[in-house]
Design an enzyme around this catalytic site. Structure first.
Site, PDB file in Angstrom:
ATOM      1  N   LYS A  46      39.046  50.893  48.918  1.00  0.00           N
ATOM      2  CA  LYS A  46      39.281  52.027  48.157  1.00  0.00           C
ATOM      3  C   LYS A  46      40.268  52.995  48.827  1.00  0.00           C
ATOM      4  O   LYS A  46      40.370  52.957  49.991  1.00  0.00           O
ATOM      5  CB  LYS A  46      37.868  52.783  48.168  1.00  0.00           C
ATOM      6  CG  LYS A  46      36.978  51.986  47.304  1.00  0.00           C
ATOM      7  CD  LYS A  46      35.614  52.687  47.297  1.00  0.00           C
ATOM      8  CE  LYS A  46      34.419  51.929  46.596  1.00  0.00           C
ATOM      9  NZ  LYS A  46      34.784  52.199  45.062  1.00  0.00           N
ATOM     10  N   ARG A  68      27.506  44.179  41.262  1.00  0.00           N
ATOM     11  CA  ARG A  68      27.241  43.275  40.397  1.00  0.00           C
ATOM     12  C   ARG A  68      26.808  41.832  41.263  1.00  0.00           C
ATOM     13  O   ARG A  68      26.211  41.248  40.852  1.00  0.00           O
ATOM     14  CB  ARG A  68      27.959  42.877  39.478  1.00  0.00           C
ATOM     15  CG  ARG A  68      29.512  42.468  39.583  1.00  0.00           C
ATOM     16  CD  ARG A  68      30.495  42.668  38.722  1.00  0.00           C
ATOM     17  NE  ARG A  68      30.796  44.188  38.764  1.00  0.00           N
ATOM     18  CZ  ARG A  68      31.744  44.660  38.053  1.00  0.00           C
ATOM     19  NH1 ARG A  68      32.326  43.906  37.127  1.00  0.00           N
ATOM     20  NH2 ARG A  68      32.267  45.964  37.970  1.00  0.00           N
TER      21      ARG A  68
END
Length: 482
Positions: free
Chosen positions: A263, A337
């Site tokens: 990130k 996920r």
């Protein structure tokens, strides 16, 4: 915070501060009820119009109590639940450093807003000073509500207090930094909660070897990049009950660097909040214990750190999930996920009545809904309606988003059964569609709380959502099904 509700101030004689909510047309009613001498003259002199959140101090003017004041509601036809938090904040801020016990007359407030306002009073009283040398000097412990008539019962106040306790726990966990709140720490918190309520809770913690033995290689693809080992935590409430449980599954990424798909540095400190789904599950389990709701519930937490070490998963790696489906990991920052899909397969062993996963899953959901509404995804119309109704009651609202097979082809991979991202379009939808592939055997809903789990900016901090929503959902089921 303790809450009571009574029909008159006399029943709250120990209160040190009285606040009366007033509407501009009802000043004389307040003057009559509390024998406020010359209220009209005082209002005229101070130009008090009872506008929204306008306050007027009445020190020494109300018989039998030294400290009193009025807070305006503005025009009742324009009063919305979302605005009430500002009034609650005005009241609590004025009292929390001065008085242990206060009374708030809510008779002028529309009855349908009483429950929400009571909850908001508890929410605005929260503060986090755990790591500050100078602590907040708050003394407020009890708020006594006054209303001539109110739909709020003592049982509802008990539920609100339980929600407050659970929501505060969720906020505390979310606000703790990643060097303190890591996967083993969350496991310790679950075990401590079970030790506090041994007759209500049963806790199981799986270590990475046990996780590997179960074939949860999607989960391990995330956790292996960190020196902190991942954990699967299961908390069962009223395990002795025979009916199929409601199961909550929480994403617990205690810090999310993005892994190899790193990130940007700006704002990365807020990635300690990526475990707020897990925090809400722990908070809900505590609130359940406080409330004593008669229902079978299982909370499962998939918790890991997502770090970019030499052991970390590479983009393009392929793993086999617990379900047997293979996943090509195209982006290691789509890690939520990956831990959730194995947890959603794991919880099938409980033969659930339904499963709700809670996750700070996608930035795309923040773009779509901001920080007001939680994204709700489910193919189940009845379950969607139940969650929407609970959200309205608790003012912890959701907005239904699509989860349709039409989007599934975006997740196609030439090398595996499924890719872990679906491209730039409909990111929150394709994330839900990914999870749906692991939930075909039971009723399921997914709550994307990426926009609602915490606030940024000057008011940075965890919100504890959706604990109010989940508790109201459970309370409604108890009321409906017995």
């Amino acid at each position: 915070m303790k809450l009571t509700i009574n029909t008159s101030f006399q029943e709250n004689a120990s209160s040190q501060y009285l606040v009366v909510l007033v509407e501009s047309e009802q000043l004389q009613a307040a003057a009559s009820t509390y024998q406020i001498d010359k209220l009209t003259d005082i209002a005229n002199a101070t130009q008090f119009k009872a506008g929204f959140n306008e306050s007027l101090s009445l020190v020494g003017t109300v018989p039998n109590i030294t400290n009193a004041g009025l807070v305006g509601l503005g025009k009742l036809e324009e009063l919305q639940p979302g605005k009430l938090a500002k009034i609650a904040q005005t009241i609590v801020k004025a009292a929390q450093k001065k008085f242990q016990q206060i009374s708030v007359d809510i008779s002028a407030l529309p009855a349908q807003l009483h429950n929400i306002f009571a909850l908001q009073l508890t929410q605005v009283a929260y503060a986090f000073d755990e790591y500050k040398s100078k602590k907040n000097e708050f003394v407020l412990e009890q708020i006594n509500l006054i209303a001539n008539e109110s739909p709020v019962t003592a049982e509802q106040l008990q539920l609100i207090q339980a929600v407050q306790t659970g929501q505060n726990l969720a906020r505390d966990l979310g606000n703790r930094p990643g060097n303190i709140c890591f996967p083993e720490y969350l496991a310790e918190q679950a075990l401590a909660l079970a030790a506090e309520y041994p007759e209500l809770l049963k806790v199981t913690v799986l270590d990475e070897q046990q996780i590997a033995d179960l074939g949860m290689h999607s989960f391990l693809a995330v956790s292996k990049g960190s020196d902190r080992p991942g954990r699967i935590i299961t908390i069962e409430y009223r395990a002795e009950r025979s009916e199929a449980p409601v199961v909550f599954v929480g994403k617990g990424i205690t810090f999310d660097t993005g892994g190899i798909s790193l990130k940007p540095g700006a704002g990365m400190d807020e990635m300690k909040f990526d475990m707020c789904g897990a925090a809400s599950v722990l908070g809900t389990m505590r609130a359940l214990c406080e409330s004593g709701l008669d229902i079978h519930v299982v909370g499962t937490i998939a918790t890991a750190e997502n770090m970019p070490s030499g052991k970390a998963t590479r983009p393009g790696d392929i793993v086999t999930t617990m379900s047997g489906q293979t996943v090509e990991i195209l982006n290691t920052d789509a890690e939520g996920r990956l831990v959730l899909c194995d947890a959603l397969t794991y919880v099938k062993r409980f033969n659930p009545a339904l499963v709700i996963d809670i996750a700070t899953l996608t930035g795309a959901c923040v773009v779509a809904l901001g920080s007001v509404l939680t994204g709700m995804f489910t193919p189940d119309d009845e379950l969607a309606a139940e969650l929407e109704a609970a959200g309205q009651t608790a003012f912890d609202r959701v907005w239904r988003m699509p989860v349709l097979d039409d989007y599934q082809e975006q997740l196609d991979s030439p090398f595996a059964d499924i890719a872990n991202i679906g491209g730039p379009k409909a990111g929150s939808v394709t994330a839900a569609c990914f999870l749906q592939r692991f939930t075909r055997d039971y009723r399921w809903a997914h709550l994307d709380i990426a926009g609602t789990a915490w606030n940024s900016g000057n008011n940075k901090g965890a919100t504890g959502r959706p604990v109010p929503l989940l508790m109201q959902f459970l309370a409604n089921r108890v009321q409906k099904h017995g």
